[in-house]
Scaffold this motif. Structure first.
Motif, PDB file in Angstrom:
ATOM      1  N   LEU A 105     165.763  54.360  47.340  1.00  0.00           N
ATOM      2  CA  LEU A 105     164.522  54.631  46.621  1.00  0.00           C
ATOM      3  C   LEU A 105     164.804  54.912  45.150  1.00  0.00           C
ATOM      4  N   ALA A 106     165.871  55.666  44.870  1.00  0.00           N
ATOM      5  CA  ALA A 106     166.236  55.953  43.480  1.00  0.00           C
ATOM      6  C   ALA A 106     166.576  54.676  42.722  1.00  0.00           C
ATOM      7  N   LEU A 107     167.278  53.766  43.376  1.00  0.00           N
ATOM      8  CA  LEU A 107     167.626  52.496  42.729  1.00  0.00           C
ATOM      9  C   LEU A 107     166.375  51.692  42.386  1.00  0.00           C
ATOM     10  N   VAL A 108     165.415  51.632  43.323  1.00  0.00           N
ATOM     11  CA  VAL A 108     164.182  50.883  43.078  1.00  0.00           C
ATOM     12  C   VAL A 108     163.389  51.510  41.941  1.00  0.00           C
ATOM     13  N   LEU A 109     163.300  52.837  41.912  1.00  0.00           N
ATOM     14  CA  LEU A 109     162.520  53.519  40.883  1.00  0.00           C
ATOM     15  C   LEU A 109     163.153  53.373  39.502  1.00  0.00           C
ATOM     16  N   VAL A 110     164.481  53.409  39.441  1.00  0.00           N
ATOM     17  CA  VAL A 110     165.165  53.353  38.143  1.00  0.00           C
ATOM     18  C   VAL A 110     165.258  51.926  37.615  1.00  0.00           C
ATOM     19  N   PHE A 111     165.598  50.966  38.481  1.00  0.00           N
ATOM     20  CA  PHE A 111     165.874  49.605  38.017  1.00  0.00           C
ATOM     21  C   PHE A 111     164.807  48.596  38.424  1.00  0.00           C
ATOM     22  N   GLY A 112     163.846  48.999  39.232  1.00  0.00           N
ATOM     23  CA  GLY A 112     162.815  48.067  39.684  1.00  0.00           C
ATOM     24  C   GLY A 112     161.872  47.629  38.590  1.00  0.00           C
ATOM     25  N   THR A 113     161.808  48.390  37.492  1.00  0.00           N
ATOM     26  CA  THR A 113     160.931  48.033  36.368  1.00  0.00           C
ATOM     27  C   THR A 113     161.687  47.307  35.264  1.00  0.00           C
ATOM     28  N   HIS A 114     162.947  46.926  35.524  1.00  0.00           N
ATOM     29  CA  HIS A 114     163.741  46.186  34.532  1.00  0.00           C
ATOM     30  C   HIS A 114     163.290  44.729  34.513  1.00  0.00           C
ATOM     31  N   ARG A 115     162.135  44.474  33.902  1.00  0.00           N
ATOM     32  CA  ARG A 115     161.586  43.120  33.964  1.00  0.00           C
ATOM     33  C   ARG A 115     161.110  42.686  32.575  1.00  0.00           C
ATOM     34  N   ASP A 116     161.907  42.980  31.575  1.00  0.00           N
ATOM     35  CA  ASP A 116     161.541  42.637  30.206  1.00  0.00           C
ATOM     36  C   ASP A 116     162.170  41.312  29.772  1.00  0.00           C
ATOM     37  N   ARG A 117     162.332  40.404  30.734  1.00  0.00           N
ATOM     38  CA  ARG A 117     162.953  39.111  30.449  1.00  0.00           C
ATOM     39  C   ARG A 117     162.051  38.270  29.557  1.00  0.00           C
ATOM     40  N   ALA A 118     162.662  37.612  28.592  1.00  0.00           N
ATOM     41  CA  ALA A 118     161.913  36.682  27.761  1.00  0.00           C
ATOM     42  C   ALA A 118     161.531  35.458  28.571  1.00  0.00           C
ATOM     43  N   PRO A 119     160.383  34.845  28.302  1.00  0.00           N
ATOM     44  CA  PRO A 119     159.970  33.667  29.081  1.00  0.00           C
ATOM     45  C   PRO A 119     161.022  32.574  29.012  1.00  0.00           C
ATOM     46  N   GLN A 120     161.308  31.986  30.158  1.00  0.00           N
ATOM     47  CA  GLN A 120     162.314  30.941  30.253  1.00  0.00           C
ATOM     48  C   GLN A 120     161.647  29.578  30.105  1.00  0.00           C
ATOM     49  N   PRO A 121     162.176  28.712  29.287  1.00  0.00           N
ATOM     50  CA  PRO A 121     161.596  27.375  29.204  1.00  0.00           C
ATOM     51  C   PRO A 121     161.853  26.611  30.478  1.00  0.00           C
ATOM     52  N   SER A 122     160.862  25.879  30.919  1.00  0.00           N
ATOM     53  CA  SER A 122     161.052  25.066  32.115  1.00  0.00           C
ATOM     54  C   SER A 122     161.674  23.738  31.738  1.00  0.00           C
ATOM     55  N   GLY A 123     162.230  23.098  32.777  1.00  0.00           N
ATOM     56  CA  GLY A 123     162.829  21.788  32.533  1.00  0.00           C
ATOM     57  C   GLY A 123     164.193  21.900  31.904  1.00  0.00           C
ATOM     58  N   ARG A 127     171.957  40.447  34.249  1.00  0.00           N
ATOM     59  CA  ARG A 127     171.971  41.762  33.611  1.00  0.00           C
ATOM     60  C   ARG A 127     173.092  42.571  34.254  1.00  0.00           C
ATOM     61  N   TYR A 128     174.294  42.260  33.871  1.00  0.00           N
ATOM     62  CA  TYR A 128     175.448  42.801  34.560  1.00  0.00           C
ATOM     63  C   TYR A 128     175.626  44.301  34.314  1.00  0.00           C
ATOM     64  N   ARG A 129     175.224  44.773  33.142  1.00  0.00           N
ATOM     65  CA  ARG A 129     175.359  46.209  32.893  1.00  0.00           C
ATOM     66  C   ARG A 129     174.414  47.017  33.782  1.00  0.00           C
ATOM     67  N   PRO A 130     173.097  46.704  33.801  1.00  0.00           N
ATOM     68  CA  PRO A 130     172.245  47.424  34.761  1.00  0.00           C
ATOM     69  C   PRO A 130     172.679  47.217  36.209  1.00  0.00           C
ATOM     70  N   LEU A 131     173.172  46.009  36.538  1.00  0.00           N
ATOM     71  CA  LEU A 131     173.629  45.745  37.900  1.00  0.00           C
ATOM     72  C   LEU A 131     174.814  46.634  38.258  1.00  0.00           C
ATOM     73  N   ALA A 132     175.733  46.830  37.301  1.00  0.00           N
ATOM     74  CA  ALA A 132     176.884  47.701  37.553  1.00  0.00           C
ATOM     75  C   ALA A 132     176.438  49.140  37.775  1.00  0.00           C
ATOM     76  N   PHE A 133     175.486  49.606  36.957  1.00  0.00           N
ATOM     77  CA  PHE A 133     174.984  50.971  37.134  1.00  0.00           C
ATOM     78  C   PHE A 133     174.206  51.099  38.442  1.00  0.00           C
ATOM     79  N   ALA A 134     173.453  50.051  38.816  1.00  0.00           N
ATOM     80  CA  ALA A 134     172.712  50.087  40.074  1.00  0.00           C
ATOM     81  C   ALA A 134     173.671  50.167  41.261  1.00  0.00           C
ATOM     82  N   THR A 135     174.739  49.384  41.221  1.00  0.00           N
ATOM     83  CA  THR A 135     175.738  49.422  42.293  1.00  0.00           C
ATOM     84  C   THR A 135     176.399  50.784  42.371  1.00  0.00           C
ATOM     85  N   LEU A 136     176.742  51.337  41.193  1.00  0.00           N
ATOM     86  CA  LEU A 136     177.351  52.672  41.157  1.00  0.00           C
ATOM     87  C   LEU A 136     176.400  53.724  41.717  1.00  0.00           C
TER      88      LEU A 136
END
Length: 388
Positions: free
Chosen positions: A131-149, A89-98
């Motif tokens: 703390l601001a980074l964790v609160l803003v981006f820590g809930t970014h967990r809407d990933r679709a299930p990944q197939p195993s194997g 998630r490079y866009r959120p990662l870029a904003f998190a770094t900024l």
């Protein structure tokens, strides 16, 4: 020292868990591990502060509250960055770094306005930014299930808990000698020369290493998850291609930047550091040239982490650190501050050469082991492709 090797190991092992469909539970366990590290760090800091107060220095005890908050929150901010990078998630990662780069200044200004003491302001502003980074981006967990194997499988040995522990332990060893490699020169300068010489060398090393560290971080962010994903699937041919492209991009950019620095470096140093901290054109070039090999060695290090092989990295770091210390002790009393630049270049050359040679040999061996699986897969697939 405690957190960074854990973060490095977790980011690599995360892709093994993605293949098994257990990435989320692994991430939760890792957060609990970081909580334990935070508790250990806080207890250690408290003991240090109490001993300092007993000896008449109450500074650390007075900063206990902001320091404790920082010790707890900052590792979780780094873990959040790990998760965003692992999911590409490079866009959120870029904003998190900024956010992590800019918000400390804003918090610092606000704390100074409300008249919080200076030392407390600096530490608390860093903690609030994390703390601001964790609160803003820590809930970014809407990933679709990944197939195993997949077409390749991770072996049980590579994914075992014992293997993970050895992997993390190897990173700790390499980190310790890496610290010796990158910092021992200034201690030797301080022993044989003057404190002023330490300041001049440290400022020059810090200034000329920043562009290369930024370049390495940028290239690492773009390639690391791709290399780890392919390594987790056992696709070492693709890993080898990624390594070649990364080496080419890093060498080209670092070499071009070094040539440019030869012409404008003196002017930059006078603008940012002032004439009193400028040492010489030769020292600048030596430090810059050494960091070209830092870029190359870091590329190999990423592949070694992908293979969960830290033996080559430990060998390279121990050898380079030893050579660096021995040469510093011999040359600095004779040549002065310029000797620290020479030893930096020679040590990084040795470090990069061992890493590249070992990594290429390792990848070649892993590719050779992959061949039987590919042949077997082709034979099994043949009946499906042929009409009766």
């Amino acid at each position: 020292f405690m957190v960074n090797p854990l973060l490095t190991a977790h980011l690599r092992l995360y892709f093994d868990h993605v293949n098994r469909g257990s990435a989320d539970s692994d991430y939760t366990r890792f957060k609990w591990l970081l909580l334990g590290v935070g508790i250990l760090s806080t207890v250690s800091y408290a003991l240090f502060a109490i001993i300092g107060r007993w000896r008449g220095n109450g500074l650390y005890l007075g900063l206990a509250l902001p320091a404790t908050l920082l010790l707890f929150i900052q590792p979780h901010a780094s873990a959040t960055n790990n998760y965003l990078e692992g999911e590409r998630r490079y866009r959120p990662l870029a904003f998190a770094t900024l956010l992590l780069r800019t918000s400390p200044v804003l918090f610092l200004i606000g704390l100074l306005i409300i008249r919080v003491s200076g030392a407390c302001c600096i530490i608390l502003s860093q903690a609030l930014a994390s703390l601001a980074l964790v609160l803003v981006f820590g809930t970014h967990r809407d990933r679709a299930p990944q197939p195993s194997g997949g077409p390749y499988r991770v072996t049980d040995a590579n994914g075992s808990r014992g293997s993970a522990s050895r992997f993390a332990a190897g990173i700790y060893l390499a980190s310790f000698f890496g610290w010796i490699l990158t910092t021992s020169d200034r201690y030797v300068v301080g022993h044989y020369l003057t404190l002023s010489a330490v300041g001049i060398y440290a400022m020059n090393y810090g200034l000329w290493s920043i562009p290369y560290q930024m370049l390495n971080g940028w290239v690492d962010t773009l390639t690391r998850t791709r290399i780890y994903t392919r390594a987790a699937k056992g696709d070492w041919r693709a890993v080898n291609r990624c390594l070649g492209l990364r080496l080419l991009a890093g060498l080209t950019a670092a070499s071009a930047g070094t040539v440019l620095l030869c012409f404008v470096g003196r002017r930059i140093a006078f603008t940012l550091l002032g004439e009193s901290y400028w040492s010489s054109w030769n020292l600048m070039v030596l430090i810059a040239a050494g960091h070209i090999f830092f870029i190359l060695g870091s590329s190999a290090t990423t592949v070694l982490f992908a293979a969960k092989n830290t033996r080559i990295l430990s060998l390279a770091t121990v050898a380079a650190a030893t050579v660096n210390v021995v040469l510093n002790i011999y040359l600095i009393p004779r040549w002065g501050i310029i000797a620290a630049g020479v030893t930096t270049l020679l040590s990084y050359v040795l470090w990069a050469c061992i890493l590249l040679a070992g990594t290429l040999f390792l990848v070649r061996r892993l590719k050779a082991g992959q061949e039987p699986e590919l042949i077997a897969g082709s034979i099994c697939a043949a009946p499906v492709l042929v009409e009766p």
